[in-house]
Design a protein around this motif. Structure first.
Motif, PDB file in Angstrom:
ATOM      1  N   ALA A   9      22.192  62.183  27.479  1.00  0.00           N
ATOM      2  CA  ALA A   9      22.192  61.725  28.873  1.00  0.00           C
ATOM      3  C   ALA A   9      21.609  62.856  29.712  1.00  0.00           C
ATOM      4  CB  ALA A   9      23.612  61.384  29.320  1.00  0.00           C
ATOM      5  N   ASP A  10      20.360  62.694  30.126  1.00  0.00           N
ATOM      6  CA  ASP A  10      19.651  63.753  30.851  1.00  0.00           C
ATOM      7  C   ASP A  10      19.485  63.329  32.307  1.00  0.00           C
ATOM      8  OD1 ASP A  10      18.057  65.777  31.754  1.00  0.00           O
ATOM      9  OD2 ASP A  10      16.679  65.725  30.049  1.00  0.00           O
ATOM     10  N   SER A  11      20.051  64.153  33.213  1.00  0.00           N
ATOM     11  CA  SER A  11      19.949  63.815  34.634  1.00  0.00           C
ATOM     12  C   SER A  11      18.530  64.019  35.161  1.00  0.00           C
ATOM     13  CB  SER A  11      20.913  64.683  35.445  1.00  0.00           C
ATOM     14  OG  SER A  11      20.462  66.024  35.447  1.00  0.00           O
ATOM     15  N   GLY A  12      17.750  64.821  34.405  1.00  0.00           N
ATOM     16  CA  GLY A  12      16.403  65.156  34.890  1.00  0.00           C
ATOM     17  C   GLY A  12      16.424  66.252  35.934  1.00  0.00           C
ATOM     18  N   LYS A  13      17.617  66.760  36.225  1.00  0.00           N
ATOM     19  CA  LYS A  13      17.739  67.839  37.215  1.00  0.00           C
ATOM     20  C   LYS A  13      18.294  69.083  36.524  1.00  0.00           C
ATOM     21  CE  LYS A  13      18.469  64.619  40.962  1.00  0.00           C
ATOM     22  NZ  LYS A  13      19.484  63.810  41.589  1.00  0.00           N
ATOM     23  N   PRO A  14      17.952  70.280  37.059  1.00  0.00           N
ATOM     24  CA  PRO A  14      18.428  71.509  36.409  1.00  0.00           C
ATOM     25  C   PRO A  14      19.956  71.541  36.323  1.00  0.00           C
ATOM     26  CG  PRO A  14      16.877  72.008  38.180  1.00  0.00           C
ATOM     27  CD  PRO A  14      17.186  70.552  38.279  1.00  0.00           C
ATOM     28  N   GLY A  15      20.428  72.178  35.291  1.00  0.00           N
ATOM     29  CA  GLY A  15      21.878  72.297  35.125  1.00  0.00           C
ATOM     30  C   GLY A  15      22.213  72.717  33.715  1.00  0.00           C
ATOM     31  N   ALA A  16      23.484  72.734  33.423  1.00  0.00           N
ATOM     32  CA  ALA A  16      23.950  73.151  32.097  1.00  0.00           C
ATOM     33  C   ALA A  16      23.695  72.046  31.076  1.00  0.00           C
ATOM     34  CB  ALA A  16      25.432  73.464  32.145  1.00  0.00           C
ATOM     35  N   THR A  17      23.512  72.459  29.831  1.00  0.00           N
ATOM     36  CA  THR A  17      23.486  71.498  28.720  1.00  0.00           C
ATOM     37  C   THR A  17      24.838  71.557  28.027  1.00  0.00           C
ATOM     38  OG1 THR A  17      21.095  71.689  28.412  1.00  0.00           O
ATOM     39  CG2 THR A  17      22.379  70.911  26.526  1.00  0.00           C
ATOM     40  N   VAL A  18      25.504  70.410  28.004  1.00  0.00           N
ATOM     41  CA  VAL A  18      26.859  70.319  27.425  1.00  0.00           C
ATOM     42  C   VAL A  18      26.783  69.477  26.156  1.00  0.00           C
ATOM     43  CG1 VAL A  18      29.212  69.488  27.814  1.00  0.00           C
ATOM     44  CG2 VAL A  18      27.921  70.510  29.704  1.00  0.00           C
ATOM     45  N   PHE A  19      27.392  69.985  25.086  1.00  0.00           N
ATOM     46  CA  PHE A  19      27.417  69.248  23.818  1.00  0.00           C
ATOM     47  C   PHE A  19      28.857  68.854  23.476  1.00  0.00           C
ATOM     48  CE2 PHE A  19      28.250  69.312  19.249  1.00  0.00           C
ATOM     49  CZ  PHE A  19      27.457  68.250  18.863  1.00  0.00           C
ATOM     50  N   ILE A  20      29.018  67.617  23.028  1.00  0.00           N
ATOM     51  CA  ILE A  20      30.357  67.140  22.640  1.00  0.00           C
ATOM     52  C   ILE A  20      30.267  66.449  21.278  1.00  0.00           C
ATOM     53  CG2 ILE A  20      32.232  65.528  23.209  1.00  0.00           C
ATOM     54  CD1 ILE A  20      31.553  66.123  26.191  1.00  0.00           C
ATOM     55  N   ALA A  21      31.144  66.884  20.350  1.00  0.00           N
ATOM     56  CA  ALA A  21      31.192  66.285  19.010  1.00  0.00           C
ATOM     57  C   ALA A  21      32.541  65.624  18.792  1.00  0.00           C
ATOM     58  CB  ALA A  21      30.971  67.359  17.941  1.00  0.00           C
TER      59      ALA A  21
END
Lengths: 350, 197
Positions: free
Chosen positions: A67-79
């Protein structure tokens, strides 16, 4: 006539026998296609083998939802589903895929981390599938095993498993425990290749914050605990304080220096990601007759709410102190209080 | 008439019991007036038993309450040089001890040396137990028995004193005990103990 018949036989052999036998199987072949219905936030669905080709076509390849907002920010990963019997983690990840819409930054979710472990169930006393009622009818989620299927592993279990970096000698079956083999190997066993592929994703995508969602028996020391890599222990501490104010009591532990191969240790040490593991109490993991869904003391909805609240508290703590272009924000996120009150089914797409 | 009196008596007794209940709740978490604002900056936080609860207290004190305390989970006597208040966070953790490369006995020796340094320099001691029942047990009790008698005040979060262990130790040593319902309430107690700057 005979010539035509020979051509027909050759064509039949080519189409129905030779090509299927010698060509690469499809990604994830031989495993379960889990029922995940992405919400409007999901911008891309791919397979983990995209980050590490040795996983392609194996029973451990698994879908990745971005799910990419297309705006700068953190990349969060969930498993979710590192252990496929720890169902609250899987459902929490599914709820995020079906509801979360980031407005800054990017969310990457793998709901069924060990697909091979999804294919079997270790005990006849636990269900093979979990039924979740939604307003439009039931949906079903696989209740799998803790370990990679031995048939898929590609190597017999050793007598004892010792992580390449050292540490205690564990039961041989732990070689098939994804959360004991990080960072894995590109040419190792299936479980090691899976671990390697995920490490590759974390590095190549520049993941900033990574969560591994688990469950433990209610009497376990681990139940209701956040385990944090030492480099991000303070962030977890702040989250624990804030969660307590919301009525959720979580314990806190740092990763052990001596116990190698665990996600929170190796993800945090081997990549730039702040790494967290969250544990909730699953009654089916302590007694053979425990109900993983409808236990009155530890209902599934409450455990999912704990996972979502813990993720939210850690992300809030991250946002308090990060540079402005590294925030993670959402237009929509499943509200943990509503999940606890109404059940997970109210948040599953139809 | 008799019925009416009985009704009034019942209402009064319920109100009295409720009042007593309210008083007990008020008493919980109350810092004795003589201790309020009596601890001086700078403060220093360390663990007794390598519990990760020390990290929680550090975040509570520094990030939430902006108290600016020094911190080392495995502080040595020289670490507290210049400090006027020492906060000991109580609880034994095998994982924490392993991470610090210490046995419980070695950590107890470390804590004894830090306490000795504090007593030598007139540093006052606040002991805090925030881990509830999870941070109780034989190993944790050893560090609790070591630290409570030398403390100027003990703050315990609900659950940690279910068996009255802290109450007994504090009564024997004449140390004020403040019990609170939550970690954030423990933070409020810590703030009220510290002198205004």
């Amino acid at each position: 006539m005979r010539r035509y018949f020979r051509c027909f036989l050759f064509g039949f052999f080519l189409i129905f026998i030779a090509v299927p036998t010698f060509s690469s199987p499809f990604s994830g072949a031989g495993t379960i296609l889990h029922d995940v219905r992405p919400g409007k936030g999901i911008t891309r669905v791919t397979w983990l083998s995209e980050w590490s080709s040795p996983l392609e076509g194996t029973p451990a390849d698994t879908r990745v939802f971005i799910a990419d907002s297309g705006k700068p920010g953190a990349t969060v990963f969930i498993a979710g589903g590192t252990h496929a019997n720890e169902i609250a983690g899987i459902l929490s990840a599914v709820l995020l895929i079906e509801n979360a819409v980031p407005s800054a930054g990017r969310l990457i979710v793998i709901p069924d981390m060990n697909m091979s472990a999804s294919t079997w169930t270790e005990s006849t006393k636990v269900p093979s599938w979990v039924r979740i009622e939604t307003p439009n009818g039931p949906r079903f989620f696989k209740y799998g095993a803790r370990y990679t299927d031995p048939v898929h592993q590609g190597a017999p279990d050793p007598d004892r498993y010792v992580h390449p970096k050292g540490g205690d000698a564990l039961e041989g079956s732990e070689a098939r425990n994804l959360n004991r083999v990080y960072p894995g190997k590109p040419d190792g066993t299936l479980t090691e290749r899976l671990a390697w592929a995920l490490m590759s994703l974390l590095k190549q995508e520049g993941v900033d914050i990574a969560f591994d969602l688990h469950e433990a028996g209610p009497e376990s020391r681990l139940a209701n605990m956040i385990v944090a890599n030492p480099k991000n222990l303070d962030l977890a501490a702040l989250a624990v304080i804030n969660l307590e104010m919301d009525g959720i009591r979580m314990k806190l532990e740092p990763s052990s220096d001596a116990f190698h191969g665990l996600s929170h240790r190796e993800w945090g040490d081997g990549t730039k990601a702040y790494a967290f593991l969250i544990e909730t109490p699953n009654p089916a993991q302590s007694t053979e007759n425990g109900n993983p869904v409808e236990d009155p003391q530890y209902p599934l909805a409450g455990r999912i709410a704990t996972h979502l609240a813990s993720i939210g508290a850690i992300l809030d703590a991250w946002n308090m102190d990060c540079p402005p272009d590294k925030r993670i924000e959402f237009d929509a996120l499943p509200d943990w209080r509503a999940v606890a009150a109404s059940g997970a089914g109210a948040f599953l797409n139809w | 008439m008799v019925r009416k009196h009985r009704f009034v008596a019942r209402v009064l007794s319920v109100a009295l019991m409720a009042g007593i209940g309210v008083l007990q709740v008020c008493a919980q978490g109350t810092v004795p007036p003589s201790l309020q604002g009596s601890f001086l900056q700078p403060g220093y936080i360390t663990s007794a038993g390598q519990t990760s609860d020390a990290a929680i207290v550090k975040v509570l004190a520094n990030t939430r309450l902006k108290l600016g305390f020094g911190y080392d989970i495995a502080a040595k006597p020289q670490s507290i040089a210049g400090a006027k208040t020492l906060v000991l966070v109580l609880g034994a953790s095998n994982k924490g001890l392993g991470a610090a490369g210490l046995s419980l006995e070695q950590d107890i020796e470390r804590v004894k040396s830090v306490i000795a340094e504090a007593q030598k320099n007139g540093v006052r001691i606040i002991s805090m137990h925030t881990g509830g029942t999870a941070r109780r047990g034989e190993a944790s009790n050893q560090v609790i028995e070591l630290c409570v008698p030398v403390s100027d005040v003990v703050v315990v979060v609900e659950g940690g004193n279910n068996d009255g262990f802290f109450t007994d130790l504090c009564e024997k040593a004449g140390v004020p005990l403040v019990e609170v319902a939550s970690i954030s309430a423990a933070g409020n107690v810590l703030k009220s103990l510290m002198a205004q700057q």
